[in-house]
Design a protein around this motif. Sequence first.
Motif, PDB file in Angstrom:
ATOM      1  N   PHE A 268       0.853  -1.185   0.000  1.00 40.02           N
ATOM      2  CA  PHE A 268       0.000   0.000   0.000  1.00 40.02           C
ATOM      3  C   PHE A 268       0.893   1.241   0.000  1.00 40.02           C
ATOM      4  N   PRO A 269       0.603   2.319  -0.737  1.00 36.08           N
ATOM      5  CA  PRO A 269      -0.584   2.531  -1.570  1.00 36.08           C
ATOM      6  C   PRO A 269      -0.435   2.111  -3.027  1.00 36.08           C
ATOM      7  N   ASP A 272      -4.254  -1.004  -3.470  1.00 39.30           N
ATOM      8  CA  ASP A 272      -5.246  -0.149  -2.805  1.00 39.30           C
ATOM      9  C   ASP A 272      -5.594  -0.544  -1.375  1.00 39.30           C
ATOM     10  N   PRO A 274      -5.362  -1.247   2.443  1.00 39.43           N
ATOM     11  CA  PRO A 274      -4.470  -0.929   3.563  1.00 39.43           C
ATOM     12  C   PRO A 274      -4.564  -1.957   4.682  1.00 39.43           C
TER      13      PRO A 274
ATOM     14  N   GLU B 263      -5.840   6.193   5.555  1.00 40.04           N
ATOM     15  CA  GLU B 263      -5.350   5.425   4.411  1.00 40.04           C
ATOM     16  C   GLU B 263      -6.200   5.718   3.172  1.00 40.04           C
ATOM     17  N   CYS B 266      -5.032   8.932   1.759  1.00 36.58           N
ATOM     18  CA  CYS B 266      -3.733   8.711   1.123  1.00 36.58           C
ATOM     19  C   CYS B 266      -3.901   8.085  -0.260  1.00 36.58           C
ATOM     20  N   ALA B 267      -4.774   7.081  -0.340  1.00 32.78           N
ATOM     21  CA  ALA B 267      -5.001   6.391  -1.617  1.00 32.78           C
ATOM     22  C   ALA B 267      -5.648   7.336  -2.625  1.00 32.78           C
TER      23      ALA B 267
END
Lengths: 460, 280
Positions: A268-269, A272, A274, B263, B266-267
Amino acid sequence: MIREAQVPMREQDPGSRVHNFSEVPLGYSEEEARQEAGRCLKCKTAPCVRGCPVEVDIPEFIGHVETGDFRAAAATIKRTNNLPAVCGRVCPQEVQCQGVCTLGKKFEPCGIGRLERFVADWELEHGIQSVEPPPPTGRRVAVVGSGPAGLTCAADLRLLGHEVTVFEALHEPGGVLMYGIPEFRLPKAVVAQEVEGLRRLGVGIETNVVVGKTVTVDGLFAEGFEAVFVGSGAGLPRFLGIPGETLIGGYSANEFLTRVNLMRAWQFPEYDTPVRIGSQVAVIGGGNVAMDAARTALRLGAEKVTVLYRRTRTEMPARVEEIHHAQQEGVEMEFLVNPVQLYGSDGVLGEAECLRMELGPPDDSGRRRPVPIAGSEFVINVDTCVVAVGNQPHPLVPRTTPGLEVSRRGTVQADETGSTSRSGVFAGGDIVTGAATVISAMGAGKQAAAAVDRYLGAGG
Amino acid sequence: MHSIVAKRPLGPEIAQYEVEAPRVARTAAPGQFVVLRLHEQGERIPLTLADWDPSRGTITLVVQALGKTTREMHELYGVGDVIRDVVGPLGEPSEVVGEGTVVCVAGGVGIAPVFPIARALKEAGARVVGIIGARSSDLLFWLERMDEATHELVVTTDDGSTGRKGLVTEPLAEILAARQVARVWAVGPAVMMKFCAATASAAGVPITVSLNPIMVDGTGMCGACRVEVGEHVRFACVDGPEFPGEEVNWDLLLERLAAYQEEERCALDKYRRMVQEATR
């Protein structure tokens, strides 16, 4: 003079390997493999063969390794084992082939697992020999689940000339080999190559089909399949059932490992999906899955990873090698400890309250039962808690297949050939035994393939 | 591999997709969902089925660009593009009982999954009252389809740009006070379902909600989707996604939905940078 100890296998240094997901043992060189093969006594009785659930002709393949004919060695193994690169890595050889090795009575047993891995890797590197499947019988068999049981059953049935389609619920074939066992122990590229070998053999694989939802077993019969092998595994995670288990930071080992292995959360990233990893990680359980989760947590950057196990080191079901690797890497282990409650703030895990245990009289499993010591409560800081206390059989197939008898534990009732209460339906692997090993599932897949073949031969 | 055979915009960031998935279309039922993964690096996300057509071998999904994956799908996936993985139908189907009056409440993109439920209830013989709401008129869609699937339809918007100004819970409370209602169905954002559950409970009417927690496999294997329903921990993917709304621990659901906020940001940022670089 026979070497008393096995030729050691080179490994990644513990200090550096905790920062990567590359495989830990590096494999034998040709020279090392031939040297280790030379330790085999070639004893007439060959107890190792009987110690192997799929009965690989071990003395024969080791003989080929010794003379440097690695291709012949691969052919010998593949007569009975279609996933040697996997087995060479994850089989508990110490309690199977190597556990009964004659050499082992006096010295270290012959390193059969290491040699199997060497041969399989050699073949993957030098090009797999194509096996010509026999002329088609025109009979169609469906295999439910593409884990070790399903893949083995599928390969054997294909080699008997039947048309085989494997149905996999997830998006990649391999079952637990893909979602459960970490990259550093079983590289996913190795699994993919073994699966590719089956495809080349002519085994059809349909991913994203959840049997029991997308189509039922009876639906498969309606599609024209004449027999169905159920190898749907033990995919249902068990939780502790203690307060606070739904706090954020609490994972089943299945979720934690699936995120990291199948979904590649460690990348990650770039990928996709996490995964949350705090600085303090507690892994609950003492099996191989607990070791996998603990070692994974270290690699994800946890500062401190502690395995909490409610019995002692002696009762740990994990393989010695896995425990050794985990400790080498810095995983700490607390024995005779059991968490009783998890605490957090704003829904996020922060602490675990634990009890100290002592060993009482033996339970059903023959192991001494852990009993809590009154007043021994203590609290530890925990950001991530991974529950690795076992998996149960997946209920979807049994629940949607009328007439398929199931035990109280939820396992499908099948005899040693894999035959179930339903004519034409066979089963094997963890769905029958409850969570066990890769190789025993493969053994069951093999037995079932033979039974399916007899069933079809008898007119279905 | 699953081709997108049709895509139609339904609002500023909402679109309807018709996707090839013959096996799913063959056995789908109201209330069930699929898990999809756009590509090799993609995450698995659950989406409740909006419709399906066994003869065409397709399913219909309505997706609003919210997180990284839904935004990527909205911006980069059109007719002829291929979605790598679609698996389903997952979860238990809605328990359709064709008796009495049933109120089907939908908020935002929840309109899409409510549609097949309302249609099935009406076909089964229930008297179906629909209440659909959104922040403003441009976020409303399928008014005609919902009109057909119900006997009466109330439309609300927060800003009053279409229909009645206000939240869906207001007409819901009025209907429950005025009439004998057998059951309420509510599908939409967790907060909206939470307040619908409170409204129905206050009126003593049972309510079914469709929970949307984070999932990974969607087949009962991981437990990411753990929800608390009446003191019991349940897996939304296999035990649900529909549960009695009055028994759901909503605060837990809301907390767990936010577990990966950082997260997710972030993505999304990484995706936006990628799109910017590609269009430069």
